[in-house]
Motif scaffolding. Structure first.
Motif, PDB file in Angstrom:
ATOM      1  N   LYS A 182      17.725  -4.707  -7.051  1.00 49.10           N
ATOM      2  CA  LYS A 182      19.025  -5.456  -7.694  1.00 49.10           C
ATOM      3  C   LYS A 182      20.205  -4.312  -7.877  1.00 49.10           C
ATOM      4  O   LYS A 182      21.485  -4.619  -7.540  1.00 49.10           O
ATOM      5  CB  LYS A 182      18.715  -6.120  -8.981  1.00 49.10           C
ATOM      6  CG  LYS A 182      19.778  -6.779  -9.550  1.00 49.10           C
ATOM      7  CD  LYS A 182      19.497  -7.618 -10.607  1.00 49.10           C
ATOM      8  CE  LYS A 182      20.784  -8.114 -11.258  1.00 49.10           C
ATOM      9  NZ  LYS A 182      20.238  -9.014 -12.831  1.00 49.10           N
ATOM     10  N   GLU A 183      19.542  -3.052  -8.455  1.00 46.13           N
ATOM     11  CA  GLU A 183      20.550  -2.259  -8.782  1.00 46.13           C
ATOM     12  C   GLU A 183      20.931  -1.491  -7.368  1.00 46.13           C
ATOM     13  O   GLU A 183      22.268  -1.071  -7.194  1.00 46.13           O
ATOM     14  CB  GLU A 183      20.126  -1.067  -9.335  1.00 46.13           C
ATOM     15  CG  GLU A 183      20.834  -0.044 -10.020  1.00 46.13           C
ATOM     16  CD  GLU A 183      20.217   0.948 -11.249  1.00 46.13           C
ATOM     17  OE1 GLU A 183      21.224   1.234 -11.983  1.00 46.13           O
ATOM     18  OE2 GLU A 183      19.142   1.133 -11.405  1.00 46.13           O
ATOM     19  N   LEU A 184      20.087  -1.273  -6.399  1.00 45.30           N
ATOM     20  CA  LEU A 184      20.593  -0.880  -5.077  1.00 45.30           C
ATOM     21  C   LEU A 184      21.661  -1.714  -4.595  1.00 45.30           C
ATOM     22  O   LEU A 184      22.545  -1.165  -3.769  1.00 45.30           O
ATOM     23  CB  LEU A 184      19.585  -0.630  -4.263  1.00 45.30           C
ATOM     24  CG  LEU A 184      18.586   0.642  -4.752  1.00 45.30           C
ATOM     25  CD1 LEU A 184      17.331   0.665  -3.709  1.00 45.30           C
ATOM     26  CD2 LEU A 184      19.256   2.019  -4.408  1.00 45.30           C
ATOM     27  N   GLN A 185      21.482  -3.099  -4.548  1.00 46.32           N
ATOM     28  CA  GLN A 185      22.177  -3.959  -3.771  1.00 46.32           C
ATOM     29  C   GLN A 185      23.681  -4.031  -4.687  1.00 46.32           C
ATOM     30  O   GLN A 185      24.600  -4.200  -4.097  1.00 46.32           O
ATOM     31  CB  GLN A 185      21.690  -5.536  -3.854  1.00 46.32           C
ATOM     32  CG  GLN A 185      20.397  -5.519  -2.849  1.00 46.32           C
ATOM     33  CD  GLN A 185      19.637  -6.788  -3.212  1.00 46.32           C
ATOM     34  OE1 GLN A 185      19.799  -7.476  -4.108  1.00 46.32           O
ATOM     35  NE2 GLN A 185      18.896  -6.979  -2.026  1.00 46.32           N
ATOM     36  N   ARG A 186      23.448  -3.901  -5.962  1.00 43.44           N
ATOM     37  CA  ARG A 186      24.820  -3.844  -6.782  1.00 43.44           C
ATOM     38  C   ARG A 186      25.853  -2.679  -6.377  1.00 43.44           C
ATOM     39  O   ARG A 186      27.071  -2.876  -6.415  1.00 43.44           O
ATOM     40  CB  ARG A 186      24.539  -3.827  -8.270  1.00 43.44           C
ATOM     41  CG  ARG A 186      25.703  -4.016  -9.125  1.00 43.44           C
ATOM     42  CD  ARG A 186      25.331  -4.154 -10.529  1.00 43.44           C
ATOM     43  NE  ARG A 186      24.486  -2.972 -11.238  1.00 43.44           N
ATOM     44  CZ  ARG A 186      24.979  -2.015 -11.811  1.00 43.44           C
ATOM     45  NH1 ARG A 186      26.526  -1.820 -11.648  1.00 43.44           N
ATOM     46  NH2 ARG A 186      24.230  -0.937 -12.101  1.00 43.44           N
ATOM     47  N   LEU A 187      25.117  -1.499  -6.039  1.00 47.74           N
ATOM     48  CA  LEU A 187      25.809  -0.297  -5.549  1.00 47.74           C
ATOM     49  C   LEU A 187      26.354  -0.457  -4.145  1.00 47.74           C
ATOM     50  O   LEU A 187      27.236  -0.031  -3.962  1.00 47.74           O
ATOM     51  CB  LEU A 187      25.073   0.919  -6.001  1.00 47.74           C
ATOM     52  CG  LEU A 187      25.313   1.256  -7.804  1.00 47.74           C
ATOM     53  CD1 LEU A 187      24.246   2.590  -7.874  1.00 47.74           C
ATOM     54  CD2 LEU A 187      26.682   1.483  -8.035  1.00 47.74           C
ATOM     55  N   ASN A 188      25.562  -1.104  -3.623  1.00 51.01           N
ATOM     56  CA  ASN A 188      25.778  -1.093  -1.860  1.00 51.01           C
ATOM     57  C   ASN A 188      25.855  -2.687  -1.475  1.00 51.01           C
ATOM     58  O   ASN A 188      25.416  -2.964  -0.545  1.00 51.01           O
ATOM     59  CB  ASN A 188      24.537  -0.415  -1.516  1.00 51.01           C
ATOM     60  CG  ASN A 188      24.364   0.985  -1.948  1.00 51.01           C
ATOM     61  OD1 ASN A 188      24.862   2.041  -1.392  1.00 51.01           O
ATOM     62  ND2 ASN A 188      23.525   1.125  -2.713  1.00 51.01           N
ATOM     63  N   PRO A 189      26.807  -3.298  -2.041  1.00 53.63           N
ATOM     64  CA  PRO A 189      26.995  -4.598  -1.559  1.00 53.63           C
ATOM     65  C   PRO A 189      27.323  -4.802  -0.064  1.00 53.63           C
ATOM     66  O   PRO A 189      27.411  -5.841   0.433  1.00 53.63           O
ATOM     67  CB  PRO A 189      27.800  -5.097  -2.426  1.00 53.63           C
ATOM     68  CG  PRO A 189      28.433  -4.130  -3.085  1.00 53.63           C
ATOM     69  CD  PRO A 189      27.890  -3.002  -2.954  1.00 53.63           C
ATOM     70  N   ALA A 190      27.996  -3.763   0.421  1.00 55.29           N
ATOM     71  CA  ALA A 190      28.585  -4.140   1.801  1.00 55.29           C
ATOM     72  C   ALA A 190      27.549  -4.220   2.888  1.00 55.29           C
ATOM     73  O   ALA A 190      27.761  -4.585   3.999  1.00 55.29           O
ATOM     74  CB  ALA A 190      29.396  -2.701   2.113  1.00 55.29           C
ATOM     75  N   TYR A 191      26.311  -3.776   2.613  1.00 52.64           N
ATOM     76  CA  TYR A 191      25.218  -4.042   3.589  1.00 52.64           C
ATOM     77  C   TYR A 191      24.692  -5.349   3.401  1.00 52.64           C
ATOM     78  O   TYR A 191      23.744  -5.659   2.616  1.00 52.64           O
ATOM     79  CB  TYR A 191      24.000  -2.927   3.124  1.00 52.64           C
ATOM     80  CG  TYR A 191      24.469  -1.474   3.375  1.00 52.64           C
ATOM     81  CD1 TYR A 191      24.952  -1.120   4.644  1.00 52.64           C
ATOM     82  CD2 TYR A 191      24.521  -0.649   2.467  1.00 52.64           C
ATOM     83  CE1 TYR A 191      25.553   0.286   4.651  1.00 52.64           C
ATOM     84  CE2 TYR A 191      24.856   0.677   2.695  1.00 52.64           C
ATOM     85  CZ  TYR A 191      25.414   0.994   3.827  1.00 52.64           C
ATOM     86  OH  TYR A 191      25.854   2.538   4.030  1.00 52.64           O
ATOM     87  N   ILE A 192      25.152  -6.048   4.239  1.00 49.84           N
ATOM     88  CA  ILE A 192      24.925  -7.759   4.062  1.00 49.84           C
ATOM     89  C   ILE A 192      23.515  -8.134   4.564  1.00 49.84           C
ATOM     90  O   ILE A 192      22.824  -8.949   3.495  1.00 49.84           O
ATOM     91  CB  ILE A 192      25.864  -8.520   5.064  1.00 49.84           C
ATOM     92  CG1 ILE A 192      27.402  -8.177   4.677  1.00 49.84           C
ATOM     93  CG2 ILE A 192      25.622 -10.077   4.932  1.00 49.84           C
ATOM     94  CD1 ILE A 192      28.391  -8.542   5.810  1.00 49.84           C
ATOM     95  N   ARG A 193      22.879  -7.396   4.923  1.00 51.86           N
ATOM     96  CA  ARG A 193      21.555  -7.678   5.468  1.00 51.86           C
ATOM     97  C   ARG A 193      20.371  -7.039   4.769  1.00 51.86           C
ATOM     98  O   ARG A 193      19.174  -7.135   5.409  1.00 51.86           O
ATOM     99  CB  ARG A 193      21.414  -7.689   7.025  1.00 51.86           C
ATOM    100  CG  ARG A 193      22.130  -8.865   7.815  1.00 51.86           C
ATOM    101  CD  ARG A 193      22.072  -8.745   9.183  1.00 51.86           C
ATOM    102  NE  ARG A 193      22.981  -9.928   9.926  1.00 51.86           N
ATOM    103  CZ  ARG A 193      23.048  -9.836  11.132  1.00 51.86           C
ATOM    104  NH1 ARG A 193      22.558  -8.835  11.871  1.00 51.86           N
ATOM    105  NH2 ARG A 193      23.855 -10.913  11.933  1.00 51.86           N
ATOM    106  N   GLY A 194      20.658  -6.118   3.874  1.00 57.41           N
ATOM    107  CA  GLY A 194      19.841  -5.616   3.057  1.00 57.41           C
ATOM    108  C   GLY A 194      19.271  -4.515   3.741  1.00 57.41           C
ATOM    109  O   GLY A 194      18.150  -3.787   3.300  1.00 57.41           O
ATOM    110  N   ASN A 195      20.132  -3.905   4.897  1.00 61.93           N
ATOM    111  CA  ASN A 195      19.881  -2.506   5.233  1.00 61.93           C
ATOM    112  C   ASN A 195      20.925  -1.931   5.648  1.00 61.93           C
ATOM    113  O   ASN A 195      21.874  -2.545   5.805  1.00 61.93           O
ATOM    114  CB  ASN A 195      18.640  -2.577   6.302  1.00 61.93           C
ATOM    115  CG  ASN A 195      19.236  -3.426   7.592  1.00 61.93           C
ATOM    116  OD1 ASN A 195      20.305  -3.181   8.028  1.00 61.93           O
ATOM    117  ND2 ASN A 195      18.709  -4.605   7.892  1.00 61.93           N
ATOM    118  N   THR A 196      20.844  -0.537   5.917  1.00 62.33           N
ATOM    119  CA  THR A 196      22.347   0.148   6.149  1.00 62.33           C
ATOM    120  C   THR A 196      22.427   0.386   7.542  1.00 62.33           C
ATOM    121  O   THR A 196      23.302   0.990   7.801  1.00 62.33           O
ATOM    122  CB  THR A 196      21.874   1.640   5.486  1.00 62.33           C
ATOM    123  OG1 THR A 196      20.951   2.311   6.277  1.00 62.33           O
ATOM    124  CG2 THR A 196      21.557   1.640   4.080  1.00 62.33           C
TER     125      THR A 196
END
Length: 246
Positions: A182-196
């Motif tokens: 959740k924290e990683l997604q909160r700081l990196n929300p631009a990665y729509i599919r959950g990977n970079t």
């Protein structure tokens, strides 16, 4: 907010503009308006592309905390110059569009009327937009005078950018590092599919959890060497830098 204030100082922009995302998105990087504007700074697709934000099926630069903030500062700088260094007109144009404000100015000029923000015939939302920012600035500037108790924002960076050599899955990093997904997604929300995949090639992480990330990176590296995972999920840290110093 610390990151945004640092960026405003670097661009010689008013610190009050750090309050703009409160009005735009309530500081929510995944906010979407009724008009389909997205992100902290609520960029429409065309404007986003004009300022170099990438929009792909796997990555939306409007949701990228760093990229969208840099784009917003470039846009605000341009509007300020375009409207003769008048911040009220520049902010109105940020909300309603440059064309809308320019046409209203020209209409008043033809009628012999004042052309400042307060005398323009603008959309109702734009008429309230600038006063909202001015009011917020007053509340934050003198909270005690309005019976408000504001928590101070630490004058230090909260997150760090970690450069990635290969695409990485956020779920896997969360499992190996102990940093919640959740924290990683909160700081990196631009990665729509959950990977970079398809993004700028870095990951934002809390500075306070750097040691957890380092342990996770080490674990992934060892797993990669053992052949259990393909290189698409292997991560190598090549540089870690505090974002405000980029």
């Amino acid at each position: 907010m610390h990151f945004i204030v640092e960026g405003l100082e670097e661009h010689n922009l008013p610190a009050e503009l750090a309050l703009l995302p409160i009005i735009e998105s309530a500081y929510n990087p995944v906010a979407v308006s009724n008009q389909k504007a997205v992100g902290l700074w609520q960029f429409m697709p065309a404007t986003a592309r004009d300022f170099g934000l990438e929009l792909t099926p796997s990555y939306d630069g409007r949701r990228d905390i760093i990229a969208s903030t840099q784009a917003a500062m470039k846009y605000l700088t341009r509007l300020h110059k375009q409207f003769d260094n008048d911040w009220l007109l520049a902010l109105a144009a940020y909300n309603a569009g440059e064309g809308t404000v320019s046409r209203s100015i020209e209409a008043n000029r033809r009628k012999g009327l004042p052309t400042d923000y307060w005398h323009l015939n603008l959309p109702r939302e734009t008429q309230a937009y600038v006063p909202r920012l001015l009011a917020l600035s007053m509340l934050v500037g003198t909270p005690a005078g309005y019976g408000i108790d504001l928590k101070p924002v630490a004058n230090e960076p909260y997150f760090m950018a970690v450069e990635l050599r290969h695409p990485v899955d956020l779920t896997q990093i969360a499992l190996t590092s102990g940093i919640t997904e959740k924290e990683l997604q909160r700081l990196n929300p631009a990665y729509i599919r959950g990977n970079t995949v398809g993004g700028p090639g870095h990951l934002l992480v809390p500075i306070s959890k750097k040691h957890l990330l380092m342990a996770g990176l080490d674990a992934l590296g060892k797993v990669g060497e053992g052949g259990a995972h393909h290189s698409a999920l292997q991560l190598e840290q090549t540089a870690v830098a505090a974002v405000p110093n980029e």
